[in-house]
Design an enzyme around this catalytic site. Structure first.
Site, PDB file in Angstrom:
ATOM      1  N   LYS A   1      47.513 -41.501  60.356  1.00 11.55           N
ATOM      2  CA  LYS A   1      46.651 -40.856  61.537  1.00 11.55           C
ATOM      3  C   LYS A   1      45.351 -41.421  61.359  1.00 11.55           C
ATOM      4  CE  LYS A   1      49.944 -39.437  63.817  1.00 11.55           C
ATOM      5  NZ  LYS A   1      50.423 -40.653  64.376  1.00 11.55           N
TER       6      LYS A   1
ATOM      7  N   TYR B   1      54.132 -38.667  65.287  1.00 15.69           N
ATOM      8  CA  TYR B   1      54.175 -39.821  64.900  1.00 15.69           C
ATOM      9  C   TYR B   1      53.762 -41.152  65.619  1.00 15.69           C
ATOM     10  CZ  TYR B   1      55.136 -43.249  60.810  1.00 15.69           C
ATOM     11  OH  TYR B   1      54.941 -44.428  60.117  1.00 15.69           O
TER      12      TYR B   1
ATOM     13  N   PRO C   1      46.677 -39.720  54.131  1.00  9.87           N
ATOM     14  CA  PRO C   1      47.314 -40.788  54.844  1.00  9.87           C
ATOM     15  C   PRO C   1      48.675 -40.522  55.270  1.00  9.87           C
ATOM     16  CG  PRO C   1      46.804 -41.531  52.537  1.00  9.87           C
ATOM     17  CD  PRO C   1      46.354 -39.961  52.843  1.00  9.87           C
TER      18      PRO C   1
ATOM     19  N   HIS D   1      57.815 -51.392  65.340  1.00  7.34           N
ATOM     20  CA  HIS D   1      59.052 -50.359  64.386  1.00  7.34           C
ATOM     21  C   HIS D   1      59.317 -49.357  65.561  1.00  7.34           C
ATOM     22  CE1 HIS D   1      58.378 -51.568  60.093  1.00  7.34           C
ATOM     23  NE2 HIS D   1      58.342 -52.917  60.877  1.00  7.34           N
TER      24      HIS D   1
ATOM     25  N   TYR E   1      59.605 -43.158  53.577  1.00  9.42           N
ATOM     26  CA  TYR E   1      58.744 -41.820  53.051  1.00  9.42           C
ATOM     27  C   TYR E   1      60.051 -41.078  52.161  1.00  9.42           C
ATOM     28  CZ  TYR E   1      55.166 -42.703  56.638  1.00  9.42           C
ATOM     29  OH  TYR E   1      54.176 -43.254  57.441  1.00  9.42           O
TER      30      TYR E   1
END
Ligand code: FAD
Ligand code: DHB
Length: 390
Positions: free
Chosen positions: A297, A385, A293, A72, A201
Site C-alpha cells: 500500500k 488489495y 509493506p 495480476h 504470501y
C-alpha cells in the site's frame, strides 16, 4: 526566483505531482537532496493499484508500463497448512493490480521531466521551508556551494519519512501515531524465473515469506527477519534455503535460484501524522505516513495523496477556489487510515510474533479459516488489495 509550487523530494510522490501540475499549466520546481542514479537505485514497491495505473495514464507516463507491466488477477495466501488463492478479478467485479516496479515508475517520470525540460534540481542540500504559516512562503537550499531562495505560493513536502518538511512543523501543531513491529523484511532481487505466475504470501513457523517479481525473468523475494539483523549475516544460499522452507514444499520443488543483484532490509512500521496541511505547507506520501509493506500500500497511498493534492492545487489556480486545499488533509487521511488498517491486519495475519504467544497463532489460524470459508471475507480482502476508491 519565483514559482507557484515548490515540491520537496523527487521520489514517486514529488515527480508525479510535478508532472500533473505541469500538464495543468501550474508552474513548479522540484528540489531533491540526492542524485537521480541514487534515487533509482532504491528497490522498493512492486504492485500498483488500478487507481495508480489510471493516474499514470492521466500523467502521460504509462506507455512502458502498458507494454512491460504484468497485470495480476489474483495471489495466494498460505498460513500454516491452509493455502488459498484470492481471485481478485472475480471477487471485485473485474479489478486487478499491475506488477511494475517503483524504480520503473520513477524512471518513466524522470524521462518525462527530461523530455520537457521540467525543473528538477538534484543534489540540493540544506533544503528549508520558510514562512509557510505566513503570507510569503519560500524555500531555501544550497547547490554547488551557492545559496538560493525560491519564493512560492505553496510548498509540497514529498520528501519521505526522514525528510525536512514534517520536521519543520512546530511540535504542538502535529500529532503522530506510530506502531513499530519487532522485525523487518530482508529483500532479494535476482535474475531468475518467478516461482509462480502470481504472488505468494506465506506465514510459516519460521516467519513470513513473499514470492514476488518485477518481470518474467526478474524475481523479488522477501523474508521476515528480527529487528537489528545485519544483511551481511544472510548469504544468498541461506536466503534461498529459507525461502524453500517458508514457501512450502510445492514451491520449493519449482523455485529457481541464482545470485542476488540487490539485497537490503526494510524495517516495518505503521505511522500517521495529523493533519497533513499547515498553512501553505502540505505533506504527501511517506512524509505524512508509513505502512508496513504487507499488502503493497505504501506507493499506492502516495499516489492517492497526490491525486487529492494535484486536484486541489489545479482548482486553486483554475477556479480561484481554496476549497480543495482546505479539505486536502481530511480527504487524504480518510483513505490513509483505511490503508493503515488493512496493512496492519495483513501484517498481523502473516508474520510470526514470538512475544504474542500461542493465542496469537490461534487467532491467525482462525482468521485464515474464516477467509477460506467466507466469500464475504474474501471480497473484503480483495477490495482492499486492489485499492479502495479515491
Ligand atoms: P520517497 O520514495 O521516500 O521519496 C522521497 C524523496 O525525497 C527521496 O528521493 C529523498 O531523497 C528526498 N528527500 C528526503 N529528504 C529530503 C530533503 N531534506 N531535501 C530534499 N529532498 C529530500 N511500499 C510497498 O508498497 N511495497 C514495498 O515493498 C516497499 N518497500 C519499501 C522498502 C523501503 C526500504 C522503504 C523505505 C519503503 C518501501 N515501500 C514499499 C514504501 C514505498 O516505497 C514508499 O511508500 C514510496 O517510496 C513513497 O514515495 P514518496 O515519494 O512519498 O517517498
Ligand atoms: C512487493 C512488495 C510488497 O510489499 C507486496 O505486498 C507485494 C510485492 C514487491 O516488492 O514486489
Amino acid at each position: 526566483m519565483r514559482t507557484q509550487v515548490v515540491i520537496i523530494g523527487a521520489g514517486p510522490s514529488g515527480l508525479l505531482l510535478s508532472q500533473l501540475l505541469h500538464l495543468a499549466g501550474v508552474d513548479c520546481v522540484v528540489l531533491e537532496r540526492r542524485d537521480p542514479e541514487y534515487v533509482l537505485s532504491r528497490i522498493r514497491a512492486g504492485v500498483l493499484e488500478q487507481g495508480m495505473v489510471d493516474m499514470l495514464e492521466r500523467a502521460d507516463v504509462s506507455d512502458r508500463m502498458r507494454k512491460e507491466g504484468l497485470p495480476h488477477d489474483g495471489f495466494t495466501l498460505s498460513v500454516a497448512d491452509t493455502r488459498l488463492r484470492i481471485d481478485l478479478k472475480g471477487l471485485t467485479g473485474g479489478k486487478s493490480v499491475m506488477v511494475y516496479g517503483q524504480t520503473e515508475v520513477t524512471r518513466d517520470l524522470m524521462d518525462a521531466h527530461r523530455a520537457r525540460d521540467g525543473k528538477v534540481i538534484y543534489e540540493a542540500s540544506n533544503v528549508t521551508p520558510l514562512d509557510f504559516n505566513g503570507p510569503n512562503p519560500s524555500v531555501t537550499y544550497d547547490k554547488d556551494g551557492t545559496s538560493h531562495e525560491i519564493a512560492c505560493d505553496f510548498i509540497c513536502g514529498c520528501d519521505g519519512f526522514h525528510g525536512v518538511s514534517r520536521a519543520s512543523v512546530p511540535d504542538g501543531a502535529i500529532t503522530e501515531y506510530e506502531k513499530v513491529y519487532p522485525f523487518g523484511w530482508l529483500g532479494i532481487l535476482s535474475y531468475v524465473k518467478p516461482v509462480d505466475h502470481e504472488l505468494i504470501y506465506s506465514n510459516h513457523p519460521n516467519g513470513f515469506a513473499l514470492a514476488s517479481m518485477r518481470s518474467e525473468k526478474l524475481s523479488r523475494y522477501y523474508i521476515q527477519v528480527p529487528t537489528g539483523t545485519d544483511v551481511k549475516a544472510w548469504s544468498d544460499d541461506a536466503i534461498w534455503d529459507e525461502l524453500k522452507i517458508r514457501l512450502g514444499s510445492e514451491a520449493a520443488d519449482r523455485i529457481e535460484t541464482g545470485p542476488s543483484i540487490e539485497k537490503s532490509i526494510a524495517p516495518l512500521r505503521s505511522f500517521v501524522a495529523e493533519p497533513l496541511r499547515f498553512g501553505r505547507l502540505m505533506l504527501a506520501g511517506d512524509a505524512g505516513h508509513i505502512v508496513p509493506p504487507t499488502g503493497a500500500k505504501g506507493l499506492n497511498l502516495a499516489a492517492s495523496d497526490i491525486h487529492y493534492l494535484s486536484e486541489a492545487l489545479i482548482e486553486f489556480y483554475g477556479e480561484k477556489s481554496a476549497a480543495g486545499i482546505d479539505s486536502y488533509s481530511q480527504k487524504a487521511l480518510a483513505r490513509i487510515w483505511k490503508a493503515e488498517r488493512f496493512s496492519w491486519w495483513m501484517t498481523m495475519l502473516l508474520h510470526q510474533f514470538p512475544d504474542l504467544g500461542p493465542f496469537n497463532a490461534r487467532m491467525q489460524q482462525a482468521d485464515m479459516d474464516y477467509l477460506a470459508s467466507s466469500h464475504a471475507a474474501q471480497v473484503s480482502l480483495a477490495e482492499n488489495y486492489v485499492g479502495l476508491p479515491y
